[in-house]
Write an enzyme that holds these catalytic residues in place. Structure first.
Site: not given
Lengths: 104, 156
Positions: B69-71
């Site tokens: 997961p990333h942003t």
């Protein structure tokens, strides 16, 4: 036997520069691989000497291709000409939705 | 800068996630980074929402029980992340339908796409190694996980 319908086609190659400001990150890599998988041809993407399987989106991430990186797209198979055009366009594309939501 | 031992915040490693849902584990990982001193001046709930928005565009469950997961977010000036393990497994709408046991969270500054790409490259490269993934899953403590990340970085 001389060239006939079973002759393996010569690979077609084209240089493509990545134009996406976010580079070839997870989403465009997945989209490219999905498109590549629709073609019968073998698809290889090179960054300098490093080849990766264009139908494998995780391998495409190994290129870490930023905006401005020139890649070589190589396609070999019966549908190579159509594949080359479509895939070169995909690789050079600037997605419009990235600007609105700049996530990887 | 972009190897896991360079951007993973050691104090924020979660060797045994308590939460069991996708949103829950992401929240737990963000809180862990916050507790380690990151995201000051920002609302961690907003960071969680940004990560979940990215998940809606396409799951970062890359298969083999792994998720990334990333942003990108203004809350950070440099790339930070953490590693978390789930013993029970988390449903993540992964590409292979498998539950996730290993998570690597990345939060990047908005204006550094190169760092983000190189970090993703490093994570993917490390996770291709089945032995590395297996050892990670067997790790019981933060220190063990950290040592695996350092060993992996040294081997590159």
């Amino acid at each position: 036997m001389p060239g006939g319908p079973d002759t393996v086609s010569e690979p077609l190659r084209r240089e493509v520069t990545v134009r996406n400001p976010q580079g070839l990150h997870m989403r465009p890599a997945a989209a490219f691989a999905e498109l590549a998988s629709r073609y019968q041809s073998k698809v290889t993407v090179y960054r300098a000497d490093q080849p990766v399987d264009g139908k494998n989106w995780l391998e495409l991430l190994l290129l870490a291709a930023e905006e401005g990186t020139t890649l070589v797209l190589e396609v070999a198979g019966t549908d190579a000409p159509a594949a080359l055009d479509a895939l070169a366009d995909a690789l050079a594309a600037v997605p419009t939705d990235d600007a609105a939501d700049p996530v990887g | 800068m972009c190897r896991m031992s360079e951007f993973v915040v050691r104090e924020a490693i979660v060797p045994d996630l308590a939460e069991t849902t996708k949103e829950g584990v992401i929240r737990e990982m963000v809180r862990s980074l916050q507790a380690a001193g990151h995201f000051t001046g920002s609302d961690p709930a907003e960071i969680v929402r940004a990560i979940l928005r990215r998940e809606q565009l396409g799951s970062t469950g890359i298969g083999r029980n792994i998720a990334i997961p990333h942003t990108k977010h203004d809350a950070v000036e440099r790339l930070v992340g953490t590693v978390a393990l789930s013993r029970k497994g988390v449903p993540f709408e992964s590409i292979d339908g498998q539950q996730v046991h290993v998570l690597v969270l990345l939060v990047s500054p908005k204006d550094r796409p190169g760092d983000h790409l190189r970090a993703l490259e490093n994570v993917v490269r490390s996770m291709r190694n089945d032995e590395f993934v297996q050892l990670l899953r067997q790790a019981q403590t933060r220190d063990e996980i950290w040592q695996l990340l350092e060993r992996d970085a040294a081997a590159k």
